[in-house]
Design a protein around this motif. Structure first.
Motif, PDB file in Angstrom:
ATOM      1  N   ALA A  40      -5.673 -10.473   1.409  1.00  0.00           N
ATOM      2  CA  ALA A  40      -5.820 -10.648   2.850  1.00  0.00           C
ATOM      3  C   ALA A  40      -6.224  -9.335   3.490  1.00  0.00           C
ATOM      4  O   ALA A  40      -6.015  -8.248   2.931  1.00  0.00           O
ATOM      5  N   ALA A  41      -6.805  -9.414   4.668  1.00  0.00           N
ATOM      6  CA  ALA A  41      -7.239  -8.211   5.382  1.00  0.00           C
ATOM      7  C   ALA A  41      -6.033  -7.370   5.766  1.00  0.00           C
ATOM      8  O   ALA A  41      -5.023  -7.894   6.237  1.00  0.00           O
ATOM      9  N   PRO A  42      -6.099  -6.064   5.554  1.00  0.00           N
ATOM     10  CA  PRO A  42      -4.989  -5.198   5.953  1.00  0.00           C
ATOM     11  C   PRO A  42      -4.845  -5.163   7.464  1.00  0.00           C
ATOM     12  O   PRO A  42      -5.832  -5.202   8.196  1.00  0.00           O
ATOM     13  N   GLY A 106      -9.350   0.186  -7.492  1.00  0.00           N
ATOM     14  CA  GLY A 106     -10.690  -0.374  -7.339  1.00  0.00           C
ATOM     15  C   GLY A 106     -11.623   0.289  -8.325  1.00  0.00           C
ATOM     16  O   GLY A 106     -11.358   1.394  -8.812  1.00  0.00           O
ATOM     17  N   SER A 107     -12.717  -0.402  -8.640  1.00  0.00           N
ATOM     18  CA  SER A 107     -13.649   0.150  -9.626  1.00  0.00           C
ATOM     19  C   SER A 107     -15.059  -0.372  -9.397  1.00  0.00           C
ATOM     20  O   SER A 107     -15.263  -1.512  -8.967  1.00  0.00           O
ATOM     21  N   ALA A 327      -3.593  -4.086  -8.884  1.00  0.00           N
ATOM     22  CA  ALA A 327      -3.717  -2.815  -8.164  1.00  0.00           C
ATOM     23  C   ALA A 327      -2.472  -2.562  -7.320  1.00  0.00           C
ATOM     24  O   ALA A 327      -1.866  -3.497  -6.791  1.00  0.00           O
ATOM     25  N   LYS A 328      -2.102  -1.297  -7.168  1.00  0.00           N
ATOM     26  CA  LYS A 328      -0.914  -0.950  -6.384  1.00  0.00           C
ATOM     27  C   LYS A 328      -1.190  -1.021  -4.882  1.00  0.00           C
ATOM     28  O   LYS A 328      -0.330  -1.424  -4.103  1.00  0.00           O
ATOM     29  N   ASN A 329      -2.375  -0.596  -4.475  1.00  0.00           N
ATOM     30  CA  ASN A 329      -2.710  -0.580  -3.052  1.00  0.00           C
ATOM     31  C   ASN A 329      -4.075  -1.248  -2.813  1.00  0.00           C
ATOM     32  O   ASN A 329      -5.033  -0.605  -2.384  1.00  0.00           O
ATOM     33  N   PRO A 330      -4.160  -2.547  -3.083  1.00  0.00           N
ATOM     34  CA  PRO A 330      -5.454  -3.219  -2.986  1.00  0.00           C
ATOM     35  C   PRO A 330      -6.019  -3.242  -1.566  1.00  0.00           C
ATOM     36  O   PRO A 330      -7.245  -3.179  -1.385  1.00  0.00           O
TER      37      PRO A 330
END
Length: 451
Positions: A40-42, A106-107, A327-330
């Motif tokens: 979802a959008a932050p 992210g990658s 991911a920890k902080n997507p």
């Protein structure tokens, strides 16, 4: 303008990275085996966003370009710390996603690999939706599996027709007259009549690259090796049209059969033997860095169409950004990729003039259409192309690229059949029907039925 230095090894690795896609793929297009996580959008604003993310990119010049662009992101989001790491993504990312250990937030990744690893990635559909209508249909389609989008679309690699302007002028061929592939054959015959030593059209000798090139030509016609459900569609009028054209070019002795930018290829380009190279925008590397005798004599035009009025370009290669499901902080990774792909000054920082590429990054263009203004180029005219405005040519060609289907995870493995048989066609050892029949049978039996 000074010619930018291009890291050939790093660049080719990016262009050819899908070669490792098959063996590590977890599932075929048609459905991840587990329900994907939806991101979802932050809620945080630029001033309140805080945290730390680890981002992977390939090493080389492109890493340096992104590193500088990430500096612009840090200015916009001062509370977000970005650990930008140079990684051998082809060797490491797929295994890391499968193991779920030490995954990045992210990658960077090849479009060809995204469909096969969708179950390990965040579903980004809701986040991409506001930008959907302003993103290349092709890039959306190759990032989509079962109606869900798993990659943040980044670059677009339109196919172009590279040609020797001086040779065509001498032969009385108007580049604007090359509207169809039949026109291209006719022009090649005219050039050869003027200078019999020429074999004007480049056909690729590397099986992998020849198959990637084939998919560009198929994409022009609105098709691809499989449909969205993974059903093989090699036995079709579109592929027969391509193979028949190749056979005609070979029979008329119009072909230089050489491996992409290896010495044999460069020598025949510089000697005047090769006159036409239908290839992706990233062929611009050749006149900028490799060609000596013919530097500044090459130009770019849209690809010919397969049928009158048909699309004048197709995509050849491409990459996007993914956010691993573990991911920890997507949410913060999304803010970075949204900035680089969809926001100013993000995409300008990537493509515009910078310390690595003083004239701007000219080996691809953005897939976000608001960035593709022909009158507002992100990279400058290229001296090695005689000062041609490659930006305008590429942007106009890109606007005609049809949508596609997700790239099947086994695509690289199919080169053992289709790519190798294309070489036999170019060598006169197989007919178009034989290439289609034998390749389709082996791909179906050995790859699709076993997946």
């Amino acid at each position: 303008m000074s010619t930018p230095h291009i890291d050939r090894r790093g660049f080719l690795k990016g262009a050819l990275g899908i070669a490792a896609a098959g063996s590590l793929a977890a599932c075929a297009p048609g459905g991840p085996s587990t329900q994907p996580s939806k991101l979802a959008a932050p809620a945080a604003s630029a001033s309140s966003a805080k945290g730390e993310i680890t981002i992977w990119n390939r090493s080389g010049d492109l890493f340096k370009v992104f590193d500088a662009a990430i500096g612009k992101f840090r200015e916009a989001y001062p509370g977000v710390k970005v650990n930008h790491q140079a990684v051998d993504i082809d060797a490491k990312l797929a295994n890391t996603l499968i193991s779920g250990t030490d995954v990045p937030d992210g990658s960077f990744w090849d479009d060809a690999k995204i469909g096969g690893q969708a179950e390990h990635l965040y579903d980004l559909t809701d986040l991409i939706t506001p930008y959907r209508d302003q993103t290349s249909p092709y890039k959306l389609s190759v990032n989509t599996v079962d109606g869900k989008i798993y990659g943040v679309p980044w670059d677009l690699d339109p196919g172009l027709l590279w040609y020797r302007e001086d040779v065509l002028e001498s032969a009385g061929v108007d580049p604007a007259s090359l509207a169809t592939y039949d026109d291209l054959l006719a022009a090649a015959r005219t050039v050869k009549e003027k200078d019999p030593k020429t074999k004007p059209i480049h056909l690729e000798k590397t099986p992998f690259l020849s198959q990637l090139w084939l998919e560009m030509l198929a994409n022009q016609q609105g098709t691809s090796l499989t449909d969205a459900q993974g059903k093989l569609r090699l036995d079709s009028a579109e592929y027969r049209r391509i193979f028949g054209w190749i056979q005609s070019a070979v029979k008329d002795d119009l072909v230089t059969h050489a491996p992409y930018l290896e010495p044999a290829d460069v020598n025949t380009l510089d000697s005047g033997q090769q006159v036409f190279v239908p290839w992706a925008i990233w062929w611009s590397f050749a006149p900028q860095q490799l060609l000596k005798a013919t530097k500044s004599k090459w130009r770019a035009a849209p690809l010919p169409a397969w049928t009158p009025g048909g699309a004048r370009s197709g995509a050849m290669g491409g990459s996007s950004f993914v956010i691993p499901a573990k991911a920890k902080n997507p949410e913060l990774a999304w803010l970075l990729y949204e900035f680089l792909c969809f926001k100013e000054p993000g995409y300008t920082a990537v493509y515009g003039p910078n310390a690595v590429y003083p004239g701007g990054l000219s080996t691809s263009i953005p897939s976000f259409t608001p960035a593709l203004d022909p009158a507002k180029p992100l990279f400058q005219p290229i001296e090695a192309l005689g000062g041609q405005d490659l930006w305008k040519v590429a942007v106009e060609a890109a606007g005609t690229i049809p949508a596609a289907a997700p790239i099947p995870w086994w695509w690289a493995q199919s080169v053992d059949y289709l790519g190798n048989n294309m070489q036999r066609l170019i060598e006169g050892k197989m007919s178009p029907d034989q290439v289609i029949t034998e390749s389709a049978e082996k791909i179906q039996r050995n790859l699709i039925d076993r997946s």
